[in-house]
Design a protein around this motif. Sequence first.
Motif, PDB file in Angstrom:
ATOM      1  N   GLU A 229       0.834  -1.202   0.000  1.00 29.08           N
ATOM      2  CA  GLU A 229       0.000   0.000   0.000  1.00 29.08           C
ATOM      3  C   GLU A 229       0.876   1.262   0.000  1.00 29.08           C
ATOM      4  O   GLU A 229       0.575   2.231  -0.712  1.00 29.08           O
ATOM      5  N   VAL A 230       1.932   1.225   0.776  1.00 29.00           N
ATOM      6  CA  VAL A 230       2.820   2.393   0.857  1.00 29.00           C
ATOM      7  C   VAL A 230       3.689   2.487  -0.403  1.00 29.00           C
ATOM      8  O   VAL A 230       3.934   3.585  -0.918  1.00 29.00           O
ATOM      9  N   ALA A 231       4.137   1.338  -0.906  1.00 30.57           N
ATOM     10  CA  ALA A 231       4.972   1.345  -2.122  1.00 30.57           C
ATOM     11  C   ALA A 231       4.243   2.027  -3.277  1.00 30.57           C
ATOM     12  O   ALA A 231       4.868   2.690  -4.106  1.00 30.57           O
ATOM     13  N   ARG A 232       2.912   1.877  -3.309  1.00 31.62           N
ATOM     14  CA  ARG A 232       2.134   2.517  -4.377  1.00 31.62           C
ATOM     15  C   ARG A 232       2.211   4.040  -4.306  1.00 31.62           C
ATOM     16  O   ARG A 232       1.985   4.724  -5.295  1.00 31.62           O
ATOM     17  N   GLN A 233       2.504   4.584  -3.138  1.00 33.94           N
ATOM     18  CA  GLN A 233       2.609   6.042  -2.988  1.00 33.94           C
ATOM     19  C   GLN A 233       4.021   6.548  -3.307  1.00 33.94           C
ATOM     20  O   GLN A 233       4.247   7.754  -3.299  1.00 33.94           O
ATOM     21  N   CYS A 234       4.958   5.625  -3.535  1.00 37.65           N
ATOM     22  CA  CYS A 234       6.340   6.054  -3.757  1.00 37.65           C
ATOM     23  C   CYS A 234       6.522   6.525  -5.193  1.00 37.65           C
ATOM     24  O   CYS A 234       6.037   5.891  -6.125  1.00 37.65           O
ATOM     25  N   THR A 235       7.228   7.633  -5.367  1.00 39.40           N
ATOM     26  CA  THR A 235       7.510   8.110  -6.715  1.00 39.40           C
ATOM     27  C   THR A 235       8.753   7.420  -7.271  1.00 39.40           C
ATOM     28  O   THR A 235       8.982   7.421  -8.473  1.00 39.40           O
ATOM     29  N   GLN A 236       9.590   6.869  -6.426  1.00 39.76           N
ATOM     30  CA  GLN A 236      10.738   6.103  -6.893  1.00 39.76           C
ATOM     31  C   GLN A 236      11.223   5.156  -5.800  1.00 39.76           C
ATOM     32  O   GLN A 236      10.931   5.332  -4.626  1.00 39.76           O
ATOM     33  N   LEU A 237      11.984   4.137  -6.234  1.00 40.25           N
ATOM     34  CA  LEU A 237      12.556   3.193  -5.276  1.00 40.25           C
ATOM     35  C   LEU A 237      14.079   3.320  -5.334  1.00 40.25           C
ATOM     36  O   LEU A 237      14.655   3.524  -6.403  1.00 40.25           O
ATOM     37  N   LEU A 238      14.706   3.199  -4.184  1.00 45.08           N
ATOM     38  CA  LEU A 238      16.165   3.327  -4.103  1.00 45.08           C
ATOM     39  C   LEU A 238      16.737   2.150  -3.322  1.00 45.08           C
ATOM     40  O   LEU A 238      16.105   1.637  -2.411  1.00 45.08           O
ATOM     41  N   ARG A 239      17.958   1.757  -3.706  1.00 38.79           N
ATOM     42  CA  ARG A 239      18.631   0.739  -2.891  1.00 38.79           C
ATOM     43  C   ARG A 239      20.004   1.239  -2.481  1.00 38.79           C
ATOM     44  O   ARG A 239      20.563   2.159  -3.092  1.00 38.79           O
ATOM     45  N   ILE A 240      20.537   0.632  -1.461  1.00 43.45           N
ATOM     46  CA  ILE A 240      21.902   0.907  -1.025  1.00 43.45           C
ATOM     47  C   ILE A 240      22.755  -0.270  -1.492  1.00 43.45           C
ATOM     48  O   ILE A 240      22.492  -1.401  -1.093  1.00 43.45           O
ATOM     49  N   PRO A 241      23.738  -0.040  -2.376  1.00 44.58           N
ATOM     50  CA  PRO A 241      24.542  -1.157  -2.895  1.00 44.58           C
ATOM     51  C   PRO A 241      25.326  -1.834  -1.764  1.00 44.58           C
ATOM     52  O   PRO A 241      25.878  -1.142  -0.910  1.00 44.58           O
ATOM     53  N   MET A 242      25.349  -3.149  -1.785  1.00 41.58           N
ATOM     54  CA  MET A 242      26.032  -3.880  -0.712  1.00 41.58           C
ATOM     55  C   MET A 242      27.039  -4.887  -1.243  1.00 41.58           C
ATOM     56  O   MET A 242      26.837  -5.462  -2.298  1.00 41.58           O
ATOM     57  N   HIS A 243      28.085  -5.098  -0.474  1.00 42.16           N
ATOM     58  CA  HIS A 243      29.099  -6.097  -0.805  1.00 42.16           C
ATOM     59  C   HIS A 243      28.695  -7.472  -0.272  1.00 42.16           C
ATOM     60  O   HIS A 243      27.762  -7.581   0.537  1.00 42.16           O
ATOM     61  N   ASN A 244      29.455  -8.481  -0.681  1.00 46.58           N
ATOM     62  CA  ASN A 244      29.346  -9.836  -0.116  1.00 46.58           C
ATOM     63  C   ASN A 244      27.941 -10.429  -0.145  1.00 46.58           C
ATOM     64  O   ASN A 244      27.575 -11.240   0.712  1.00 46.58           O
ATOM     65  N   ASN A 245      27.151 -10.026  -1.123  1.00 50.40           N
ATOM     66  CA  ASN A 245      25.783 -10.531  -1.244  1.00 50.40           C
ATOM     67  C   ASN A 245      24.942 -10.355   0.011  1.00 50.40           C
ATOM     68  O   ASN A 245      24.032 -11.149   0.264  1.00 50.40           O
ATOM     69  N   VAL A 246      25.273  -9.367   0.812  1.00 50.17           N
ATOM     70  CA  VAL A 246      24.422  -9.103   1.974  1.00 50.17           C
ATOM     71  C   VAL A 246      23.089  -8.574   1.454  1.00 50.17           C
ATOM     72  O   VAL A 246      23.053  -7.779   0.512  1.00 50.17           O
ATOM     73  N   GLU A 247      22.004  -9.072   2.015  1.00 50.12           N
ATOM     74  CA  GLU A 247      20.696  -8.734   1.464  1.00 50.12           C
ATOM     75  C   GLU A 247      20.085  -7.469   2.056  1.00 50.12           C
ATOM     76  O   GLU A 247      19.365  -6.750   1.383  1.00 50.12           O
ATOM     77  N   SER A 248      20.350  -7.240   3.331  1.00 44.81           N
ATOM     78  CA  SER A 248      19.713  -6.080   3.949  1.00 44.81           C
ATOM     79  C   SER A 248      20.550  -5.564   5.103  1.00 44.81           C
ATOM     80  O   SER A 248      21.420  -6.261   5.617  1.00 44.81           O
ATOM     81  N   LEU A 249      20.256  -4.341   5.487  1.00 43.73           N
ATOM     82  CA  LEU A 249      20.914  -3.711   6.630  1.00 43.73           C
ATOM     83  C   LEU A 249      19.891  -3.553   7.744  1.00 43.73           C
ATOM     84  O   LEU A 249      18.685  -3.535   7.489  1.00 43.73           O
ATOM     85  N   ASN A 250      20.364  -3.415   8.953  1.00 45.92           N
ATOM     86  CA  ASN A 250      19.457  -3.032  10.030  1.00 45.92           C
ATOM     87  C   ASN A 250      18.810  -1.701   9.652  1.00 45.92           C
ATOM     88  O   ASN A 250      19.455  -0.827   9.081  1.00 45.92           O
ATOM     89  N   VAL A 251      17.530  -1.539   9.966  1.00 43.22           N
ATOM     90  CA  VAL A 251      16.790  -0.366   9.502  1.00 43.22           C
ATOM     91  C   VAL A 251      17.351   0.943  10.089  1.00 43.22           C
ATOM     92  O   VAL A 251      17.316   1.995   9.435  1.00 43.22           O
ATOM     93  N   ALA A 252      17.906   0.871  11.295  1.00 41.05           N
ATOM     94  CA  ALA A 252      18.486   2.082  11.887  1.00 41.05           C
ATOM     95  C   ALA A 252      19.790   2.444  11.173  1.00 41.05           C
ATOM     96  O   ALA A 252      20.149   3.624  11.068  1.00 41.05           O
ATOM     97  N   VAL A 253      20.481   1.442  10.679  1.00 42.65           N
ATOM     98  CA  VAL A 253      21.699   1.680   9.909  1.00 42.65           C
ATOM     99  C   VAL A 253      21.327   2.332   8.567  1.00 42.65           C
ATOM    100  O   VAL A 253      21.963   3.296   8.129  1.00 42.65           O
ATOM    101  N   THR A 254      20.271   1.825   7.947  1.00 48.17           N
ATOM    102  CA  THR A 254      19.792   2.442   6.705  1.00 48.17           C
ATOM    103  C   THR A 254      19.421   3.901   6.957  1.00 48.17           C
ATOM    104  O   THR A 254      19.782   4.781   6.171  1.00 48.17           O
ATOM    105  N   ALA A 255      18.722   4.145   8.054  1.00 46.85           N
ATOM    106  CA  ALA A 255      18.344   5.525   8.410  1.00 46.85           C
ATOM    107  C   ALA A 255      19.584   6.404   8.527  1.00 46.85           C
ATOM    108  O   ALA A 255      19.600   7.550   8.071  1.00 46.85           O
ATOM    109  N   ALA A 256      20.639   5.865   9.119  1.00 44.62           N
ATOM    110  CA  ALA A 256      21.868   6.638   9.302  1.00 44.62           C
ATOM    111  C   ALA A 256      22.538   6.933   7.958  1.00 44.62           C
ATOM    112  O   ALA A 256      22.990   8.050   7.718  1.00 44.62           O
ATOM    113  N   LEU A 257      22.587   5.934   7.087  1.00 44.63           N
ATOM    114  CA  LEU A 257      23.251   6.155   5.790  1.00 44.63           C
ATOM    115  C   LEU A 257      22.502   7.204   4.969  1.00 44.63           C
ATOM    116  O   LEU A 257      23.108   7.983   4.241  1.00 44.63           O
TER     117      LEU A 257
END
Lengths: 264, 264
Positions: A229-257
């Motif tokens: 529902e929220v994704a439908r309101q997004c005008t664009q999607l962004l990712r943070i490139p990661m090494h070593n095939n890591v799939e995700s970051l802790n959400v607070a770490v994402t907030a910091a970056l």
Amino acid sequence: MKDSPQDSKEYLQKRAFFDSLLTIYGRKPVLEALEDLSLPVHKLHLADSNRRDQLIARMEQLATERQIEIARWDRKGLSRISKNARQDQGVALDLALPHYGTTEAFLAEQSARKEKTKYELLALDGITNPQNLGMIIRSACAGGMDGIILPRKGCAQIDPLVIKASTGTLFKMRILRCEKLASALTEFQQQGVRICGLSSHAQQTLSDLGGDAPTIFVLGNETRGVSEEVARQCTQLLRIPMHNNVESLNVAVTAALISFRHQR
Amino acid sequence: MKDSPQDSKEYLQKRAFFDSLLTIYGRKPVLEALEDLSLPVHKLHLADSNRRDQLIARMEQLATERQIEIARWDRKGLSRISKNARQDQGVALDLALPHYGTTEAFLAEQSARKEKTKYELLALDGITNPQNLGMIIRSACAGGMDGIILPRKGCAQIDPLVIKASTGTLFKMRILRCEKLASALTEFQQQGVRICGLSSHAQQTLSDLGGDAPTIFVLGNETRGVSEEVARQCTQLLRIPMHNNVESLNVAVTAALISFRHQR
């Protein structure tokens, strides 16, 4: 004509005041808040059932010294105020936080400006872990974000655990409340604000984001990501490139970056 | 002459193998590790006192299928292996992690190279919270750091909580063990490595750091910061500039900002 302009202004001021109230509870958090003279306290709530020990006496003394109203309730009345009978320990405190308000008021404020300002907000979608919420607030505050949109539905709410994890930054950060995030984002979108959802599947990366339009970064639940529902309101999607095939970051770490991305 | 070169090589290989062993414990972590075929498992340890329930039977089955040696111990023998009698639940597992070694071996490897390579490591000084340790590993792995120096003294050790908080990245990250951090850093310094302590009082900021010498970033305890003994080994101190008079960041957030700083 319903209201004279003055009445209306008074009404809006009153409403803004009530929107700025944050109720915290539990003996330690309440005592700490009373001891912190930088915090604007509105009212202390005590349950009649409290044993009058040193801690309660100290709270009453501080409230009296600071000329803060004390309201007394039976156990049930107090739990209606704390909204957490299990953890309130018979004590609650209303803080009147100048940085605490609604998305509505924020949008009204922005429309009233003659020149559009660039601002950056975080919006939280399904962040249920209080520890993460506190850490997000801390990182966003240190990184200089202009505010955090915290919906009442689907997210952890501000409680002593969150305040502790925010290490006091909650009281400095602009927190914008709304009911449902998707509806609030629609209104921002209508004002031309960019809504960027963070997603590991996105093509575009965070550092690709240029321009200086007002921007909201949406952080989703750690397991499920941003909701449909929220994704439908997004005008664009962004990712943070990661090494070593890591799939995700802790959400607070994402907030910091996101918050610190203007520092090279 | 003490050893023929061949003996010495064999000895070093054996030693490197034993340095690469990481012992984990507890029924859930051990079962999950056995089920993950990408993890090189060395040996399964079971206490005789275990009730032979479904979980234990499944572990034995997996070990047999994977041709992993099973060692059986009395309760006391097992706790000597797990080093955590309270939480091992009668089960331990040795992993032989290729990325798990010592600072000594890493330094020897670097000296043996003809050309100096640029590498970046995190060094942990007094990080006692397992949740933070796991999150640091996750962030450093995703950000592409070359390794993490984890001293045996004064830091949380790798246990099921840390593995969980690292969301599996522990098994991909190069972890360099040493006894005391200050002594290990001295050896790096002697090889011309820059040792940068993170400190809120530093003059220089993280983004000021130029050049491309090998670099170690030292993260200190959340409350006390980098210890005096370790600070003496630092060649420079760096801070991360913060807004709103925020004094400090969560240490895992700091680790992320360092690890991802090459992405604009």
